[in-house]
Design an enzyme around this catalytic site. Structure first.
Site, PDB file in Angstrom:
ATOM      1  N   SER A  42      31.010  56.890  41.297  1.00 53.47           N
ATOM      2  CA  SER A  42      30.140  55.778  40.839  1.00 53.47           C
ATOM      3  C   SER A  42      29.225  55.173  41.609  1.00 53.47           C
ATOM      4  O   SER A  42      29.541  54.137  42.280  1.00 53.47           O
ATOM      5  CB  SER A  42      31.267  54.920  39.920  1.00 53.47           C
ATOM      6  OG  SER A  42      31.537  53.827  40.733  1.00 53.47           O
ATOM      7  N   HIS A 160      36.890  57.330  37.751  1.00 53.90           N
ATOM      8  CA  HIS A 160      37.739  57.802  38.615  1.00 53.90           C
ATOM      9  C   HIS A 160      39.227  58.429  37.988  1.00 53.90           C
ATOM     10  O   HIS A 160      40.088  58.847  38.682  1.00 53.90           O
ATOM     11  CB  HIS A 160      38.363  56.441  39.739  1.00 53.90           C
ATOM     12  CG  HIS A 160      37.328  56.080  40.508  1.00 53.90           C
ATOM     13  ND1 HIS A 160      37.351  55.087  41.330  1.00 53.90           N
ATOM     14  CD2 HIS A 160      35.895  56.844  40.701  1.00 53.90           C
ATOM     15  CE1 HIS A 160      36.102  55.204  42.133  1.00 53.90           C
ATOM     16  NE2 HIS A 160      35.311  56.096  41.822  1.00 53.90           N
ATOM     17  N   GLU A 169      39.101  50.069  38.899  1.00 56.37           N
ATOM     18  CA  GLU A 169      40.068  49.758  39.969  1.00 56.37           C
ATOM     19  C   GLU A 169      40.837  48.615  39.347  1.00 56.37           C
ATOM     20  O   GLU A 169      40.616  47.519  39.549  1.00 56.37           O
ATOM     21  CB  GLU A 169      39.685  49.801  41.278  1.00 56.37           C
ATOM     22  CG  GLU A 169      38.761  51.212  41.497  1.00 56.37           C
ATOM     23  CD  GLU A 169      37.884  50.916  42.947  1.00 56.37           C
ATOM     24  OE1 GLU A 169      38.497  50.232  43.585  1.00 56.37           O
ATOM     25  OE2 GLU A 169      37.064  51.701  43.032  1.00 56.37           O
ATOM     26  N   GLU A 210      41.597  58.083  43.480  1.00 56.19           N
ATOM     27  CA  GLU A 210      41.801  57.230  44.504  1.00 56.19           C
ATOM     28  C   GLU A 210      43.460  56.907  44.814  1.00 56.19           C
ATOM     29  O   GLU A 210      43.876  56.098  45.461  1.00 56.19           O
ATOM     30  CB  GLU A 210      41.020  55.897  44.636  1.00 56.19           C
ATOM     31  CG  GLU A 210      39.523  56.134  44.845  1.00 56.19           C
ATOM     32  CD  GLU A 210      38.704  54.955  44.708  1.00 56.19           C
ATOM     33  OE1 GLU A 210      39.182  53.791  44.624  1.00 56.19           O
ATOM     34  OE2 GLU A 210      37.546  54.976  45.128  1.00 56.19           O
ATOM     35  N   ASP A 247      38.161  46.136  40.760  1.00 56.57           N
ATOM     36  CA  ASP A 247      36.787  46.371  40.888  1.00 56.57           C
ATOM     37  C   ASP A 247      36.377  47.115  39.697  1.00 56.57           C
ATOM     38  O   ASP A 247      36.683  48.067  39.164  1.00 56.57           O
ATOM     39  CB  ASP A 247      36.805  47.749  41.876  1.00 56.57           C
ATOM     40  CG  ASP A 247      35.253  48.195  42.221  1.00 56.57           C
ATOM     41  OD1 ASP A 247      34.387  47.642  41.456  1.00 56.57           O
ATOM     42  OD2 ASP A 247      35.193  49.178  42.969  1.00 56.57           O
ATOM     43  N   GLU A 290      35.149  42.775  41.971  1.00 54.06           N
ATOM     44  CA  GLU A 290      34.175  43.291  42.734  1.00 54.06           C
ATOM     45  C   GLU A 290      33.422  43.973  41.538  1.00 54.06           C
ATOM     46  O   GLU A 290      33.930  44.474  40.509  1.00 54.06           O
ATOM     47  CB  GLU A 290      34.932  44.836  43.387  1.00 54.06           C
ATOM     48  CG  GLU A 290      33.798  45.598  44.179  1.00 54.06           C
ATOM     49  CD  GLU A 290      34.571  46.564  44.890  1.00 54.06           C
ATOM     50  OE1 GLU A 290      35.578  46.506  45.338  1.00 54.06           O
ATOM     51  OE2 GLU A 290      33.707  47.702  45.111  1.00 54.06           O
ATOM     52  N   ASP A 317      29.258  45.379  45.418  1.00 58.05           N
ATOM     53  CA  ASP A 317      29.623  46.809  45.890  1.00 58.05           C
ATOM     54  C   ASP A 317      27.920  47.263  45.357  1.00 58.05           C
ATOM     55  O   ASP A 317      27.269  47.462  46.185  1.00 58.05           O
ATOM     56  CB  ASP A 317      30.546  47.415  45.490  1.00 58.05           C
ATOM     57  CG  ASP A 317      30.700  48.806  45.658  1.00 58.05           C
ATOM     58  OD1 ASP A 317      29.983  49.263  46.519  1.00 58.05           O
ATOM     59  OD2 ASP A 317      31.210  49.605  45.045  1.00 58.05           O
ATOM     60  N   LYS A 342      30.048  50.084  52.830  1.00 55.19           N
ATOM     61  CA  LYS A 342      30.325  51.340  52.773  1.00 55.19           C
ATOM     62  C   LYS A 342      29.254  51.943  53.793  1.00 55.19           C
ATOM     63  O   LYS A 342      27.952  52.019  53.215  1.00 55.19           O
ATOM     64  CB  LYS A 342      30.185  51.901  51.404  1.00 55.19           C
ATOM     65  CG  LYS A 342      31.331  51.526  50.569  1.00 55.19           C
ATOM     66  CD  LYS A 342      30.970  51.859  49.117  1.00 55.19           C
ATOM     67  CE  LYS A 342      32.158  51.716  48.112  1.00 55.19           C
ATOM     68  NZ  LYS A 342      31.696  51.816  46.814  1.00 55.19           N
ATOM     69  N   HIS A 370      36.372  52.668  51.541  1.00 55.80           N
ATOM     70  CA  HIS A 370      36.058  54.014  51.554  1.00 55.80           C
ATOM     71  C   HIS A 370      35.139  54.672  50.132  1.00 55.80           C
ATOM     72  O   HIS A 370      34.833  53.488  49.555  1.00 55.80           O
ATOM     73  CB  HIS A 370      37.580  54.638  51.092  1.00 55.80           C
ATOM     74  CG  HIS A 370      38.284  54.450  49.704  1.00 55.80           C
ATOM     75  ND1 HIS A 370      39.158  54.984  49.145  1.00 55.80           N
ATOM     76  CD2 HIS A 370      37.931  53.293  48.994  1.00 55.80           C
ATOM     77  CE1 HIS A 370      39.433  54.370  47.904  1.00 55.80           C
ATOM     78  NE2 HIS A 370      38.756  53.361  47.895  1.00 55.80           N
ATOM     79  N   LYS A 393      39.568  48.454  51.932  1.00 57.00           N
ATOM     80  CA  LYS A 393      39.789  49.201  50.690  1.00 57.00           C
ATOM     81  C   LYS A 393      39.953  50.445  50.717  1.00 57.00           C
ATOM     82  O   LYS A 393      38.898  50.917  50.677  1.00 57.00           O
ATOM     83  CB  LYS A 393      38.746  48.634  49.753  1.00 57.00           C
ATOM     84  CG  LYS A 393      38.761  48.887  48.261  1.00 57.00           C
ATOM     85  CD  LYS A 393      37.849  48.048  47.554  1.00 57.00           C
ATOM     86  CE  LYS A 393      37.822  48.547  46.003  1.00 57.00           C
ATOM     87  NZ  LYS A 393      36.478  49.290  46.002  1.00 57.00           N
TER      88      LYS A 393
HETATM   89  P1  PGA Z   1      32.856  55.502  44.496  1.00 59.69           P
HETATM   90  O1  PGA Z   1      33.598  54.217  43.847  1.00 59.69           O
HETATM   91  O2  PGA Z   1      33.155  55.870  45.754  1.00 59.69           O
HETATM   92  O3  PGA Z   1      32.980  56.421  43.435  1.00 59.69           O
HETATM   93  O4  PGA Z   1      31.411  55.088  44.363  1.00 59.69           O
HETATM   94  C1  PGA Z   1      34.090  53.124  44.778  1.00 59.69           C
HETATM   95  C2  PGA Z   1      33.850  51.758  44.270  1.00 59.69           C
HETATM   96  O5  PGA Z   1      33.167  51.792  43.211  1.00 59.69           O
HETATM   97  O6  PGA Z   1      34.305  51.041  45.126  1.00 59.69           O
HETATM   98 ZN    ZN Z   2      33.335  49.289  43.977  1.00 61.52          ZN
END
Ligand code: PGA
Ligand code: ZN
Length: 422
Positions: A42, A160, A169, A210, A247, A290, A317, A342, A370, A393
């Protein structure tokens, strides 16, 4: 001084079976750093760009051979001979060689793999563990060296998992007073307890990208209820021993300025959704939200921070995408109280460190994260400790590419203990 002698790169597979760039940096003193880049599923609109080959005959168009030739043919000749501890200079050369706002020419996957591999090799030359080496690059603060509090994603929805929850999440986080090994142990017991709750409800215990379970729950709220039950079954106190978070990745269900989730038959306005979060956060002790609002719904972000920011951490994020300009906008608009970092959203180690620095001095909580398409690279574990992140995370406490990071934190935990006993 140890100079960069050689840089090579190759295609490897990430945890989703898709290609990723792995770069090896060899220094003049024989030290080697190897690093690989993760990919998101995503992916936010404001992230730096990964270069893919788009050749349908090679990994369904997802190959990274072009990014690899960018490393070997364009980046390497410009970096050979430079002292590896000059991370600022090295990253700046790559940013200039790329010349775009979003790393779109050479690819964030090409650039970041070199940037991380250089840092790893330089750390070895300096004989410091990577987390201490990276710490040299952040402003000297009185923050003690410690393992950040882990956020474990134990139910996977959204993009996911094959289930049908809209929220991406569902997270548990042990009280930050717990030692890291005890936090891992607690996450393991709640995860096992959740499996039982799902089985009792005749729901699937297959896992998502995940490592969290991906059941077909009736609603997002029902999914939260399963976790609450799993915690209670272990005689743990929600809101005291352990907390919950989400999230939401809400950009994925934001259309025509409305939020479409299965919990309600009609679409939500931003205010409706915020009121719903308020209700959920009281019932489930949500201390972490998030991407509760979509990446372009600035009004919604300002409203949510104002309304529930006292009780719940509001984290950007996709909103910020580890980008200094987006971070400044978020600060100006009073949109967040926490930021996801990230490194592959921005593309170099130095820029990631700089974003952490600005966020920290603005009083934001820092969460190092991650991606769903991880490799076994554990760089972000050292990075998180090095920058004194508040949280990490790294997914559920299962799956090789997730436990690679959790295990590295166990190693760092022992190293910190040894250091403090000296
Ligand atoms: P992604 O999702 O690594 O698939 O972008 C992780 C997140 O949204 O935190
Ligand atoms: Zn996120």
């Amino acid at each position: 001084m140890s100079r960069i002698k050689q840089i090579t790169a190759r295609e490897i597979l990430n945890a989703k079976g898709m290609p990723s760039v792995e770069t090896t940096v060899l220094l003049s003193d024989g030290k080697i750093g190897v690093a690989s880049c993760p990919s998101g599923t995503s992916v936010g609109n404001y992230e730096a760009s990964e270069i893919k080959d788009h050749n349908e005959n090679h990994f369904l168009g997802q190959g990274v051979l072009k990014a690899i030739s960018n490393v070997t043919d364009i980046i390497a000749p410009n970096l050979v001979g430079i002292d590896a501890i000059k991370q600022q200079i090295i990253d700046r050369i790559m940013i200039d060689l790329d010349g775009t706002q979003n790393k779109g020419r050479l690819g964030a996957n090409a650039i970041l793999s070199v940037s991380m591999a250089v840092a790893k090799a330089a750390a070895k030359s300096s004989t410091l563990p990577l987390f201490l080496y990276l710490r040299e690059y952040v402003k000297k603060e009185d923050t003690p060296l410690k393992i950040p509090t882990p956020l474990f994603n134990i139910l996977n929805g959204g993009m996911h998992a094959g289930g049908n929850m809209d929220f991406q999440e569902f997270i548990i986080t042990p009280a930050s007073s717990l030692s890291y090994p005890d936090a891992l142990n607690m996450s393991n017991s709640i995860y096992a307890s959740l499996r039982k709750v799902l089985e009792t409800n005749n729901l699937s215990t297959l896992t998502g990208d995940e490592g969290g379970f991906g059941p077909k729950a009736a609603s997002n709220k029902e999914a939260l209820t399963f976790i609450k039950e799993a915690i209670a079954a272990k005689n743990l106190r929600l809101g005291f021993d352990v907390f919950m978070g989400l999230d939401v990745a809400s950009s994925n269900f934001y259309r025509d300025k409305k939020y479409h989730i299965k919990d309600k038959s009609i679409a939500f306005s931003s205010t409706d959704l915020i009121n719903y979060y308020d209700e959920l956060s009281k019932e489930f002790q949500l201390i972490y939200l998030e991407d509760p609002m979509a990446e372009d719904d600035w009004g919604g972000w300002t409203e949510i921070l104002h309304k529930i920011g006292q009780q719940t951490l509001i984290v950007g994020d996709d909103l910020i995408a580890t980008n200094p300009y987006r971070l400044q906008m978020a600060l100006d608009k009073k949109a967040v109280s926490g930021i996801i970092i990230k490194p592959n959203q921005i593309g170099t180690v130095i820029e990631s460190l700089a974003v952490v620095e600005v966020a920290r001095s603005a009083g934001l909580k820092v969460i190092v994260s991650h991606r769903s398409g991880e490799t076994n690279d554990d760089f972000i574990a050292d990075f998180a400790v090095g920058v004194s992140a508040d949280f990490v995370k790294f997914g559920a406490p299962i799956r090789g590419e997730r436990v690679a990071k959790y295990n590295r934190l166990l190693g760092i935990n022992s190293q910190i203990k040894t250091l403090s006993n000296k």
